[in-house]
Design a protein around this motif. Structure first.
Motif, PDB file in Angstrom:
ATOM      1  N   LEU A   6       0.807  -1.217   0.000  1.00 12.33           N
ATOM      2  CA  LEU A   6       0.000   0.000   0.000  1.00 12.33           C
ATOM      3  C   LEU A   6       0.844   1.273   0.000  1.00 12.33           C
ATOM      4  O   LEU A   6       0.310   2.372  -0.132  1.00 12.33           O
ATOM      5  N   GLY A   7       2.150   1.151   0.159  1.00 15.35           N
ATOM      6  CA  GLY A   7       3.029   2.317   0.142  1.00 15.35           C
ATOM      7  C   GLY A   7       4.461   1.876  -0.043  1.00 15.35           C
ATOM      8  O   GLY A   7       4.765   0.674  -0.028  1.00 15.35           O
ATOM      9  N   PHE A  47      -8.293   3.831   3.747  1.00 14.07           N
ATOM     10  CA  PHE A  47      -7.562   2.567   3.779  1.00 14.07           C
ATOM     11  C   PHE A  47      -8.407   1.493   3.080  1.00 14.07           C
ATOM     12  O   PHE A  47      -9.624   1.422   3.324  1.00 14.07           O
ATOM     13  N   PRO A  48      -7.804   0.682   2.223  1.00 12.12           N
ATOM     14  CA  PRO A  48      -8.585  -0.272   1.409  1.00 12.12           C
ATOM     15  C   PRO A  48      -8.917  -1.567   2.159  1.00 12.12           C
ATOM     16  O   PRO A  48      -8.836  -2.655   1.602  1.00 12.12           O
ATOM     17  N   PHE A  49      -9.244  -1.452   3.416  1.00 11.05           N
ATOM     18  CA  PHE A  49      -9.665  -2.597   4.224  1.00 11.05           C
ATOM     19  C   PHE A  49     -10.468  -2.038   5.400  1.00 11.05           C
ATOM     20  O   PHE A  49     -10.471  -0.828   5.652  1.00 11.05           O
ATOM     21  N   ASN A  50     -11.159  -2.913   6.096  1.00 10.58           N
ATOM     22  CA  ASN A  50     -11.928  -2.492   7.260  1.00 10.58           C
ATOM     23  C   ASN A  50     -10.963  -2.243   8.417  1.00 10.58           C
ATOM     24  O   ASN A  50     -10.398  -3.179   8.982  1.00 10.58           O
ATOM     25  N   VAL A  51     -10.772  -0.994   8.732  1.00  7.92           N
ATOM     26  CA  VAL A  51      -9.790  -0.605   9.750  1.00  7.92           C
ATOM     27  C   VAL A  51     -10.090  -1.255  11.098  1.00  7.92           C
ATOM     28  O   VAL A  51      -9.173  -1.635  11.839  1.00  7.92           O
ATOM     29  N   GLU A 478      -5.231 -10.731  -9.201  1.00  8.84           N
ATOM     30  CA  GLU A 478      -5.540  -9.820 -10.310  1.00  8.84           C
ATOM     31  C   GLU A 478      -6.595  -8.781  -9.943  1.00  8.84           C
ATOM     32  O   GLU A 478      -6.788  -7.814 -10.641  1.00  8.84           O
ATOM     33  N   LYS A 479      -7.296  -8.995  -8.826  1.00  6.31           N
ATOM     34  CA  LYS A 479      -8.402  -8.105  -8.471  1.00  6.31           C
ATOM     35  C   LYS A 479      -7.920  -6.804  -7.837  1.00  6.31           C
ATOM     36  O   LYS A 479      -8.644  -5.829  -7.821  1.00  6.31           O
ATOM     37  N   VAL A 480      -6.721  -6.832  -7.287  1.00  7.01           N
ATOM     38  CA  VAL A 480      -6.256  -5.659  -6.539  1.00  7.01           C
ATOM     39  C   VAL A 480      -5.308  -4.845  -7.397  1.00  7.01           C
ATOM     40  O   VAL A 480      -4.236  -5.301  -7.759  1.00  7.01           O
TER      41      VAL A 480
END
Length: 541
Positions: A6-7, A47-51, A478-480
């Motif tokens: 993510l970074g 953030f691309p998830f449930n924090v 492949e989805k991300v």
């Protein structure tokens, strides 16, 4: 096990890796993006998830590009544990609230501009109080201790030798009866950094995530950095100028003090002028960080501990003064006599250093000395790249001062240092993920790893995910992929680059007004500019 980058993916800042196992979700680092304004926008992305489902953050060290979004994830609902070394926790207690103060200050300035433009105000990324509140989640651990997190995960923090408390993280993950060992290098220290120990040797790994800040460069070891540093200082003082040193408040500042103090007998004559000139540490955070250094002697190398045992304070020398208040800081720029000023931030993106640059960049008798890495898009990088003019506090400043870089003070291992560290693995990784570097550095570093060790490497893109298992199978999910907003920000970055280059060209032409240019040269330049203008107008449609 699934890991998503993510970074620090094809860039140096924003270190953040999201790991999902059968029953646990955690981050390694939660850093802030720095440099181009598009990076500031990345800090505000969701953030691309449930924090709230995140269990842990394992923090390699306190630098803001590794820790700076922890208050942000806190206000979004994260309430898990943040696990780091004792010194890292203590430095974060200083650096994160300071970052919150900067966010509030810059937000206030932004909102004044928005108000004049008739736009509604916006909230800061986080506040000072948000940063203070998130500190309740931190848990201190010791170096070299294997810690059982749960039935699935064990971790061990090893000394990375980058800044006080910095760590390499070894992680053993057991899924479905199979154990995978993944190692996160964090930022690996340069060998023989003052005060700190050299990076720990890691014996084995199935997978390695390694930084590559200097993956295509070697530090100039032929130059005695302390002597070169002193020569720069003395030549500037002889001219009546000031020496301005943008320095990271935690790490380089203390190491500079130590190095000068250590050399006082070797370079006695040259140090006389230095010690006769006031040296100011102009950063309340650096002062507090120095106290953290004094409270964590267990992190010191043998040489530094020997100094202390002999009654010498390696973080002090004659003429060293600390300025805490804004009034004291402003007074430094009213002095008529030469001064040496060490101030944060190290990349000149915020803090008191920008005021000192405003008062000294235009002076031919002053010198700006960089002692740490300068990320793309930062003011420090633009100065090192030879910018003739920069804007500070809405004012255009000519760059007339001498600009120097002493890489020997860098806290990052160079290409050879990184390769030698990999070489010491008894059982080499199956695959190596290369992060935390500019793309050209990553590519060259990747090729060198392939050539020297015959290990496959991966240079992940931001948002890219991989499935890791014990049998050397990596399936790309492949989805991300980075979302469309990131692509838009890449276009914005390109436009900002064009803007800077046009301003530079305008400055060059104004400087050349008295020089003769042929009609053909001017016609060719005008034709090129008309083509650029036409392309921009077409893009606006």
């Amino acid at each position: 096990m699934k890991i998503t980058f993510l970074g620090a993916a094809k860039t140096v800042t924003g270190s953040c890796f999201f790991v999902e196992t059968a029953s646990t979700k955690f981050l390694v680092d939660c850093g802030m993006f720095q440099g181009y304004s598009k990076n500031n926008a990345l800090n505000e992305e969701e953030f691309p998830f449930n924090v709230e489902e995140l269990d842990y953050i394992f923090l390699t060290h306190a630098h803001i590009d590794h820790s700076g979004r922890i208050p942000r994830i806190y206000i979004k609902g994260f309430r898990g544990q943040i696990i780091a070394t004792k010194a890292t926790v203590e430095l974060c207690a200083i650096m994160l609230p300071d970052s919150g103060h900067i966010q509030e200050y810059e937000n206030e300035w932004t909102n004044r501009k928005r108000l004049r433009a008739g736009k509604p105000p916006v909230e800061p990324l986080y506040t000072y109080q948000d940063a203070v509140n998130c500190l309740e989640l931190f848990r201190k651990v010791s170096y070299d201790e294997v810690i059982k997190i749960n039935d699935e995960i064990r971790v061990r923090f090893r000394d990375a030798g980058h800044i006080l408390g910095s760590a390499i993280i070894e992680m053993w993950i057991n899924e479905r009866g199979e154990e995978i060992k993944i190692v996160f290098s964090g930022d690996l220290g340069n060998k023989d950094i003052p005060i700190l120990r050299d990076p720990s040797i890691i014996e084995s790994a199935d997978y390695l995530v390694i930084e590559s800040t200097y993956g295509n460069r070697l530090h100039n070891e032929r130059v005695d950095k302390a002597e070169y540093f002193l020569n720069l200082i003395n030549s500037t003082i002889e001219k009546g100028g000031n020496v301005i040193i943008p320095s990271f408040a935690a790490g380089r500042t203390q190491e500079l003090i130590y190095e000068l103090n250590k050399k006082k007998e070797v370079y006695d004559e040259k140090l006389k002028m230095l010690f006769a000139t006031p040296v100011y540490i102009d950063s309340p955070m650096a002062i507090s960080a120095t106290e953290v250094f004094r409270n964590n002697l267990d992190c010191y190398d043998e040489e530094a501990r020997e100094y202390i045992e002999n009654g010498d304070n390696p973080l002090d020398f004659p003429g060293l003064q600390f300025t805490r208040t804004a009034e004291e800081s402003k007074a430094l720029n009213e002095r008529k006599e030469s001064s040496i000023i060490i101030a944060a931030s190290g990349m000149c993106e915020a803090g008191r250093i920008r005021h000192h640059l405003k008062h000294n960049l235009w002076r031919k008798d002053s010198t700006i000395i960089f002692v740490g890495y300068q990320a793309e898009g930062t003011l420090g990088r633009r100065l090192l790249d030879g910018a003739k003019k920069v804007r500070l506090f809405g004012e255009e400043i000519s760059v007339e001062a001498r600009i120097e870089m002493i890489e020997g003070f860098s806290g990052h291992a160079d290409k050879e240092g990184l390769l030698k560290w990999i070489e010491r693995f008894n059982r080499k990784p199956k695959k190596i993920f290369i992060v935390h570097g500019e793309e050209d550095a990553m590519i060259e570093f990747s090729e060198e790893i392939n050539r020297r060790f015959n290990i496959e490497t991966v240079i992940p893109s931001r948002g890219e995910s991989f499935i890791l298992n014990a049998h050397n199978v990596i399936a790309i999910d492949e989805k991300v992929r980075p979302d469309n907003s990131f692509r838009i920000l890449q276009v914005v970055e390109k436009l900002e680059n064009i803007k800077e280059e046009v301003e530079e060209l305008s400055y060059i032409l104004k400087s050349d007004l008295k020089q003769d240019k042929t009609d053909l040269e001017l016609d060719e330049l005008m034709a090129k500019l008309k083509n650029i203008e036409k392309s921009i107008l077409e893009a606006l449609k």
